[in-house]
Design an enzyme around this catalytic site. Structure first.
Site, PDB file in Angstrom:
ATOM      1  NE  ARG A 195      35.177  23.316 -16.439  1.00 26.46           N
ATOM      2  CZ  ARG A 195      34.414  23.687 -15.407  1.00 26.46           C
ATOM      3  NH1 ARG A 195      33.534  22.856 -14.888  1.00 26.46           N
ATOM      4  NH2 ARG A 195      34.532  24.896 -14.882  1.00 26.46           N
ATOM      5  CE  LYS A 240      37.276   2.778 -30.885  1.00 27.75           C
ATOM      6  NZ  LYS A 240      36.872   2.053 -29.688  1.00 27.75           N
TER       7      LYS A 240
HETATM    8  C1  LIG Z   1      37.088   2.150 -28.271  1.00 31.44           C
HETATM    9  C2  LIG Z   1      36.000   1.717 -27.379  1.00 31.44           C
HETATM   10  C3  LIG Z   1      35.770   2.349 -26.143  1.00 31.44           C
HETATM   11  C4  LIG Z   1      36.643   3.466 -25.624  1.00 31.44           C
HETATM   12  O1  LIG Z   1      36.514   4.602 -26.413  1.00 31.44           O
HETATM   13  P1  LIG Z   1      37.658   5.734 -26.565  1.00 31.44           P
HETATM   14  O2  LIG Z   1      37.029   6.658 -27.541  1.00 31.44           O
HETATM   15  O3  LIG Z   1      38.896   5.050 -27.043  1.00 31.44           O
HETATM   16  O4  LIG Z   1      37.849   6.327 -25.216  1.00 31.44           O
HETATM   17  C5  LIG Z   1      34.703   1.916 -25.378  1.00 31.44           C
HETATM   18  N1  LIG Z   1      33.921   0.899 -25.774  1.00 31.44           N
HETATM   19  C6  LIG Z   1      34.118   0.252 -26.940  1.00 31.44           C
HETATM   20  C7  LIG Z   1      33.212  -0.868 -27.320  1.00 31.44           C
HETATM   21  C8  LIG Z   1      35.159   0.641 -27.788  1.00 31.44           C
HETATM   22  O5  LIG Z   1      35.360  -0.016 -28.936  1.00 31.44           O
END
Ligand SMILES: *Cc1c(COP(=O)(O)O)cnc(C)c1O
Length: 381
Positions: A47, A198
């Protein structure tokens, strides 16, 4: 003088742990949550973001973003919320770009009031939009470029300059661009945030977040983030590290495929408009050339109606409908049916989101197969 490695080499080799006694080709995974404390200055605990694998991946991401240090989190939102809450306190004000990721907007609107933090949302296409919204107690300017789903850009160097002049911090959500296509720190931005779910993870199988910044700002973030506890588990750290080894390779292929597809769609009579910063028809193409090294795998395009968009998606064979983005597979999503479903027609129109808009996330398939898939589906409209 030490030579800085090329980005592909950084992806593969930055943040390697020392070779173990077996001289394995890749870093070992330390699953341990418990570490010796005797005679050791550093007390390690997951953590605290300081296990061997957490530190190693932090070095890799920092190297990719041309800064001192980086942390990984359990999700993009964990990184975004930890960064904002580390810097803000009651009475502060933040200027946000209006076209942020929906989850970020929800976090601001739902949580900020309870903490007594004020905010303004601005259009953001002009730097003066941010300047005009500044108040005496403004602390942060927060941007996301390219934005979702219309791929609007914000001038990062101009924002950084405005912030420095006024003693403000700048935060950017760099998820769409990736560190391969855009390095905001080089343009003067203070903190870079990522939904690593992503492009960084890139295979639609991992939830993670990351942030990168200078040593001094990281101290502030870290002292707060250890209290919120939004860490990424060791196994996922290891998987994310594996994904990052191919980040440059994947993103460059996605850039090339996306540009070819945008150019193809732009010429197609059934496509009303294509939004992609790599097209010379994009209203901010010159800015894209100035601040991006590649134009990314994300674009959106407009068909004549919601019915056309639905039918088009149903007839695709390789490209699949999906809510998320940035995987190695090409996906498409209707903002009308998903991210912007709760808005009224007028609200959507105000944001420039027509009923036939589709957002496209380009994968690494062969370009001929992708265009064949698009061609066949468009022909059926
Ligand atoms: C998906 C996304 C987020 C949030 O991310 P998580 O991993 O789902 O918490 C933030 N900003 C952008 C541009 C995203 O595409």
């Amino acid at each position: 003088m030490t030579k800085k490695n090329h980005i592909h080499t950084t992806c593969v080799h930055a943040g390697e742990l020392p070779k173990d006694r077996y001289k394995a080709a890749i870093s070992p995974l330390y699953m341990s949550t418990a570490y010796d404390y005797e005679d050791l200055e550093k007390k390690r605990y997951p953590r605290y973001f300081n296990t061997p694998n957490q530190e190693a991946i932090g070095q890799k991401i920092a190297a990719l973003e041309n800064t001192d240090s980086a942390l990984v989190f359990g999700s993009g939102m964990a990184a975004i919320s930890a960064a904002l809450l580390a810097f803000l306190q009651k009475g502060d004000h933040v200027v946000f770009q209006a076209t942020l990721y929906g989850g970020t907007v929800h976090f601001i609107v739902k949580e900020f009031q309870r903490f007594g933090i004020e905010y303004s949302f601005v259009n953001g296409l002009q730097t003066s939009d941010f300047e005009n919204a500044l108040k005496p107690h403004t602390k942060i300017i927060y941007v996301e470029t390219p934005s979702n789903p219309l791929l609007h850009l914000v001038d990062l160097a101009a924002i950084a300059q405005l912030a420095k002049k006024n003693g403000l911090l700048t935060l950017i959500d760099n998820t769409f661009a990736t560190p391969i296509n855009q390095n905001p720190i080089d343009l003067g931005i203070d903190v870079v945030l990522h939904s690593a779910t992503k492009y960084m993870a890139g295979h639609s199988d991992l939830l993670a977040g990351a942030l990168a910044t200078s040593t001094s700002l990281m101290e502030v973030i870290l002292s707060s983030a250890i209290n919120y506890g939004g860490n990424l588990s060791e196994q996922s750290v290891w998987l994310l590290d594996r994904s990052l080894k191919t980040l440059a390779l994947r993103v460059e292929k996605q850039n090339a495929n996306a540009l070819a597809i945008a150019q193809y769609l732009e010429k197609h009579p059934k496509v009303l408009a294509v939004h992609y910063p790599g097209l010379s028809s994009h209203p901010q193409h010159k800015l894209a050339l100035r601040q991006m090294k590649g134009f990314g795998g994300m674009m959106s395009f407009e068909l004549a109606s919601a019915q056309f968009a639905q039918k088009f998606v149903k007839n695709l064979k390789i490209i699949t409908p999906a809510m998320s983005l940035a995987g190695v597979e090409s996906t498409v999503v209707s903002p009308l049916q998903t991210s912007h479903a709760l808005l009224t027609d007028e609200q959507r129109a105000e944001q420039g989101i027509g009923p036939g808009l589709l957002r496209f996330s380009t994968g690494i398939e062969h370009i001929d197969d992708l265009i064949f898939d698009l061609e066949k589906s468009l022909a059926l409209l």
